[in-house]
Design a protein around this motif. Structure first.
Motif, PDB file in Angstrom:
ATOM      1  N   ASP A 532      37.347  46.140  36.466  1.00 63.68           N
ATOM      2  CA  ASP A 532      37.092  46.363  37.891  1.00 63.68           C
ATOM      3  C   ASP A 532      37.099  45.033  38.641  1.00 63.68           C
ATOM      4  O   ASP A 532      36.865  43.970  38.062  1.00 63.68           O
ATOM      5  CB  ASP A 532      35.731  47.053  38.051  1.00 63.68           C
ATOM      6  N   ASP A 533      37.387  45.092  39.952  1.00 62.36           N
ATOM      7  CA  ASP A 533      37.378  43.919  40.831  1.00 62.36           C
ATOM      8  C   ASP A 533      38.294  42.825  40.304  1.00 62.36           C
ATOM      9  O   ASP A 533      37.974  41.628  40.388  1.00 62.36           O
ATOM     10  CB  ASP A 533      35.953  43.374  40.999  1.00 62.36           C
ATOM     11  N   PHE A 534      39.445  43.191  39.760  1.00 63.80           N
ATOM     12  CA  PHE A 534      40.352  42.209  39.187  1.00 63.80           C
ATOM     13  C   PHE A 534      40.876  41.286  40.293  1.00 63.80           C
ATOM     14  O   PHE A 534      41.230  41.717  41.391  1.00 63.80           O
ATOM     15  CB  PHE A 534      41.531  42.905  38.501  1.00 63.80           C
ATOM     16  N   GLY A 535      40.926  39.986  39.967  1.00 59.55           N
ATOM     17  CA  GLY A 535      41.386  38.992  40.927  1.00 59.55           C
ATOM     18  C   GLY A 535      40.260  38.163  41.499  1.00 59.55           C
ATOM     19  O   GLY A 535      40.510  37.170  42.194  1.00 59.55           O
ATOM     20  N   THR A 536      39.015  38.539  41.228  1.00 62.15           N
ATOM     21  CA  THR A 536      37.877  37.796  41.772  1.00 62.15           C
ATOM     22  C   THR A 536      37.042  37.127  40.687  1.00 62.15           C
ATOM     23  O   THR A 536      36.056  36.465  40.989  1.00 62.15           O
ATOM     24  CB  THR A 536      36.951  38.734  42.568  1.00 62.15           C
ATOM     25  N   GLY A 537      37.422  37.304  39.400  1.00 65.16           N
ATOM     26  CA  GLY A 537      36.584  36.819  38.313  1.00 65.16           C
ATOM     27  C   GLY A 537      37.277  35.825  37.418  1.00 65.16           C
ATOM     28  O   GLY A 537      37.978  34.926  37.866  1.00 65.16           O
ATOM     29  N   HIS A 538      37.143  36.053  36.094  1.00 65.11           N
ATOM     30  CA  HIS A 538      37.531  35.037  35.123  1.00 65.11           C
ATOM     31  C   HIS A 538      38.583  35.511  34.125  1.00 65.11           C
ATOM     32  O   HIS A 538      38.786  34.847  33.116  1.00 65.11           O
ATOM     33  CB  HIS A 538      36.297  34.589  34.332  1.00 65.11           C
ATOM     34  N   ALA A 539      39.210  36.638  34.367  1.00 61.90           N
ATOM     35  CA  ALA A 539      40.151  37.153  33.371  1.00 61.90           C
ATOM     36  C   ALA A 539      41.404  36.275  33.316  1.00 61.90           C
ATOM     37  O   ALA A 539      41.948  35.866  34.338  1.00 61.90           O
ATOM     38  CB  ALA A 539      40.531  38.584  33.707  1.00 61.90           C
ATOM     39  N   SER A 540      41.848  35.987  32.112  1.00 62.74           N
ATOM     40  CA  SER A 540      43.102  35.270  31.905  1.00 62.74           C
ATOM     41  C   SER A 540      44.050  36.188  31.143  1.00 62.74           C
ATOM     42  O   SER A 540      43.660  37.252  30.652  1.00 62.74           O
ATOM     43  CB  SER A 540      42.860  33.981  31.105  1.00 62.74           C
ATOM     44  N   ILE A 541      45.316  35.764  31.015  1.00 58.18           N
ATOM     45  CA  ILE A 541      46.284  36.578  30.280  1.00 58.18           C
ATOM     46  C   ILE A 541      45.857  36.683  28.814  1.00 58.18           C
ATOM     47  O   ILE A 541      45.925  37.758  28.213  1.00 58.18           O
ATOM     48  CB  ILE A 541      47.685  35.958  30.404  1.00 58.18           C
ATOM     49  N   ILE A 542      45.370  35.576  28.237  1.00 59.17           N
ATOM     50  CA  ILE A 542      44.881  35.619  26.849  1.00 59.17           C
ATOM     51  C   ILE A 542      43.709  36.578  26.740  1.00 59.17           C
ATOM     52  O   ILE A 542      43.614  37.383  25.799  1.00 59.17           O
ATOM     53  CB  ILE A 542      44.487  34.215  26.378  1.00 59.17           C
ATOM     54  N   ILE A 554      42.723  46.295  41.148  1.00 65.35           N
ATOM     55  CA  ILE A 554      42.870  45.126  42.006  1.00 65.35           C
ATOM     56  C   ILE A 554      41.823  45.207  43.121  1.00 65.35           C
ATOM     57  O   ILE A 554      41.709  46.209  43.830  1.00 65.35           O
ATOM     58  CB  ILE A 554      44.284  45.063  42.589  1.00 65.35           C
ATOM     59  N   ASP A 555      41.052  44.137  43.271  1.00 62.52           N
ATOM     60  CA  ASP A 555      39.913  44.157  44.187  1.00 62.52           C
ATOM     61  C   ASP A 555      40.357  44.243  45.645  1.00 62.52           C
ATOM     62  O   ASP A 555      41.427  43.726  46.022  1.00 62.52           O
ATOM     63  CB  ASP A 555      39.070  42.902  43.964  1.00 62.52           C
ATOM     64  N   ARG A 556      39.500  44.856  46.459  1.00 64.74           N
ATOM     65  CA  ARG A 556      39.798  45.030  47.887  1.00 64.74           C
ATOM     66  C   ARG A 556      39.935  43.692  48.606  1.00 64.74           C
ATOM     67  O   ARG A 556      40.625  43.594  49.629  1.00 64.74           O
ATOM     68  CB  ARG A 556      38.712  45.872  48.546  1.00 64.74           C
ATOM     69  N   GLN A 557      39.282  42.628  48.115  1.00 64.88           N
ATOM     70  CA  GLN A 557      39.421  41.323  48.752  1.00 64.88           C
ATOM     71  C   GLN A 557      40.830  40.766  48.604  1.00 64.88           C
ATOM     72  O   GLN A 557      41.225  39.885  49.377  1.00 64.88           O
ATOM     73  CB  GLN A 557      38.410  40.339  48.142  1.00 64.88           C
ATOM     74  N   MET A 558      41.571  41.233  47.611  1.00 68.86           N
ATOM     75  CA  MET A 558      42.967  40.848  47.486  1.00 68.86           C
ATOM     76  C   MET A 558      43.872  41.750  48.306  1.00 68.86           C
ATOM     77  O   MET A 558      44.933  41.326  48.792  1.00 68.86           O
ATOM     78  CB  MET A 558      43.388  40.912  46.012  1.00 68.86           C
ATOM     79  N   VAL A 559      43.455  43.016  48.497  1.00 66.80           N
ATOM     80  CA  VAL A 559      44.299  43.995  49.176  1.00 66.80           C
ATOM     81  C   VAL A 559      44.241  43.835  50.697  1.00 66.80           C
ATOM     82  O   VAL A 559      45.278  43.867  51.390  1.00 66.80           O
ATOM     83  CB  VAL A 559      43.884  45.419  48.766  1.00 66.80           C
TER      84      VAL A 559
END
Length: 647
Positions: A532-542, A554-559
């Motif tokens: 959830d809230d992807f694009g605002t945290g720490h997720a990497s491709i690895i 994808i988080d609303r702050q990106m949309v």
């Protein structure tokens, strides 16, 4: 040893129970023998006065001094029993009765046969002196020997008879004198050893009661007694400043370098705080890595300089067991009048300020004010209210639909917790989730929402409605809860797929085996995993390849900025393309306009969620919407939120 009695007569602090038992026993012994000794004095004084009257010696010359001495000794025994000064006063008083007794006896015997009286005098005096102070026994014995030696040489007739059986009397007196000296010395030596041991145990008990064993600083009780003592002194300034200090990063040092290194660091911090504190200040360790400085009458600029020096010291690496360790310090400050100060309340206020410093970014200082206390009280009341609301079943799920980007059909719903408060109305999560976490009831809240949401979905399915997927928000820390998987197994069956949405607030690259095991067990039971809230945290491709989620939301702050920001539009496009490459289903949150929906659809987003398709709704509204849609299109298969990519 001469001052030990004053220490023992005071109320001993809590500490070693063995030491306190012995100290209390000695103190009770001394107090209980005061009255008998006073009575013994007056009996001896009366006997001496009576003897003086019988033999024709001046009674006034004997009785008047003894009465004055007795009055002083009796007053001391009644007002300060057990004190060293009182015991010595009684010793002098009893010695006085025997001195006047010797004076009267000399008139009876014309100076002869005095050694028998002397022996009785010294035997009694030795026991009384040993009770009072061992040094007195030694001095008295030495004085007696010197006295008899000189008197025996100058006036032998006053020491032993010069007539018949002189050697018998001499031997008798020598034996009695030797036994008296040895006995008195033995009593004195034994009492000295006992009192020395008790003194050591008392000191140890006092230290254990008011000192921290590791650092030697005051502990909580010692700090309280120190502040009370400051408040009782007339020369103490009117205001005190309290600094409550917590070490930032101490747990990591303990975990990585071991508890021995942590203890060594605490000792160094204690030493540094002692160096920084003024002579009139108090330094205490409250437990763990928390310290307190109490600064009486310290101007604000001096406090600021002290805190600045502390921060400067903590910014430098500290050498512990051959390694450099780094840590910081957060400080809560409170100022208050010292007269009638409630140290417990002051420490609570300092702790509130410390919490504000730590939540505000750590390695900083925060000064307490009344608004902080009001917020803390309000937070405590809210936490209690959350507990009551959980027991009363006031929390309920609202639902927001998710729609296929191409067809607009409902692919699933997200359950969002709401609190139907009896006086404040309907509350959203931001009003109570922090309070629920502060009392450790997030797991209970998650479980209650999961069960109610599943029951609602099952009811909709029973009426012919198609849900497709039920998404529930779960904090990442819940993956460490061994009861999570079991709680999923206890849920009743439904046709809709259950999906856990995990907020992207952790570093997925650092997933532990416990968390990966929980994710695997959930997948085995058919539970989907979404970030959830992807694009605002720490997720990497690895991290994504390790987590292997079924969905990216994808988080609303990106949309929201896409319509006016080409940069955000490019970022969202890259997210969608990355998800496609990894075979991950994408959902865009916060879609509020048709233009946003159109752009996202062109990018290849799989599903859309937001006010453009409907606001969060209660269970009845969702049931009516999905059942009516099913009745309108009875032959339409339900849209599925598959785990495939967008392309």
């Amino acid at each position: 040893m001469a001052d030990l009695a004053d220490t023992l007569s005071a109320e001993p602090p809590r500490g070693s129970s063995h030491a306190l038992a012995e100290v209390g026993q000695l103190d009770r012994l001394r107090r209980s023998t005061m009255i008998p000794i006073v009575c013994y004095f007056w009996m001896c004084a009366a006997c001496v006065a009576l003897a003086a009257a019988l033999v024709g010696v001046s009674v006034a010359a004997v009785a008047l001094p003894l009465a004055v001495i007795g009055a002083i000794a009796t007053r001391a025994a009644l007002h300060a029993p057990g004190m060293l000064s009182t015991r010595l006063t009684l010793t002098v008083a009893i010695n006085a009765t025997w001195m006047f007794g010797l004076y009267v006896a000399s008139a009876v015997h014309d100076g002869a046969y005095m050694l028998e009286v002397h022996m009785f005098y010294f035997i009694n005096t030795a026991a009384i002196l040993a009770f009072a102070c061992w040094r007195s026994v030694v001095l008295t014995t030495v004085a007696a020997l010197a006295h008899h030696l000189v008197l025996g040489l100058l006036q032998p007739g006053y020491v032993w008879p010069v007539g018949a059986h002189i050697w018998i009397h001499f031997g008798n007196h020598a034996v009695l004198g030797t036994l008296n000296c040895l006995g008195a010395s033995l009593i004195a030596l034994s009492l000295q050893r006992a009192l020395t041991r008790m003194e050591s145990l008392t000191t140890e008990a006092q230290d254990q009661a008011v000192r921290d064993a590791l650092t030697g600083l005051l502990n909580r009780r010692g700090l309280r007694e120190g502040v009370d003592a400051l408040g009782a002194r007339e020369d103490t300034p009117d205001e005190i400043t309290i600094l409550q200090i917590d070490l930032d990063g101490f747990k990591q040092i303990n975990d990585t370098s071991g508890h021995a290194a942590g203890d060594a660091l605490l000792v160094k911090v204690a030493r540094r705080l002692t160096e920084l504190a003024p002579e009139t200040g108090l330094v205490a360790r409250m437990g763990g890595d928390e310290f307190v400085l109490v600064l009486p009458g310290c101007p604000a600029e001096e406090v600021d300089a002290l805190v600045a020096a502390l921060f400067e010291w903590t910014r430098r690496p500290c050498r512990i067991e051959g390694r450099d360790v780094r840590f910081g310090a957060s400080v809560g400050l409170v100022r208050a009048p010292i007269r009638d100060a409630d140290i417990g309340q002051l420490l609570a206020d300092a702790d509130i300020a410390l919490y504000a410093a730590k939540t505000g970014g750590k390695n900083r200082i925060c000064t307490f004010d009344a608004e902080m206390r009001a917020r803390t009280i309000a937070g405590k009341e809210l936490a209690d209210d959350v507990l009551r609301g959980l027991e009363a079943g006031e929390f309920e799920p609202f639902f927001q639909t998710q729609h296929d980007a191409a067809t607009g059909a409902v692919t699933g719903v997200e359950a969002l917790v709401r609190w139907r408060h009896p006086t404040r109305g309907l509350l959203e999560p931001r009003a109570f989730l922090e309070a629920a976490g502060s009392v450790g009831r997030m797991a209970d809240l998650d479980l209650a929402m999961m069960r109610r949401a599943v029951d609602i979905v099952r009811g909709i399915e029973a009426e012919g409605g198609q849900v497709g997927e039920l998404a529930i928000n779960v904090s990442f820390s819940r993956l460490r809860d061994p009861g999570l998987v079991e709680s999923v197994l206890m849920l009743p069956a439904m046709r809709a797929r259950l999906t856990f949405e995990i907020v992207e607030t952790v570093v997925f690259d650092e997933l532990e085996q416990t968390e990966l095991w929980a994710l695997d067990r959930l997948r085995e039971r058919g539970v989907g995993i979404a970030i959830d809230d992807f694009g605002t945290g720490h997720a990497s491709i690895i991290g994504l390849t390790r987590l292997r989620p079924d969905k990216l939301k994808i988080d609303r702050q990106m949309v929201m900025p896409m319509l006016v920001s080409p940069e955000h539009r490019a970022l969202v496009r890259s997210m969608v393309e990355m998800a496609c490459c990894l075979g991950i289903y994408t959902v865009a949150e916060g879609v509020e306009t048709e233009d946003e929906a159109r752009i996202l659809r062109q990018m290849g987003v799989c599903a859309l969620q937001g006010f453009a398709y409907g606001q969060p709704m209660p269970a009845d509204a969702l049931r009516e919407r999905l059942v009516r849609a099913a009745d309108a299109h009875p032959d339409a298969p339900p849209a599925q939120a598959s785990g495939g990519g967008a392309g």
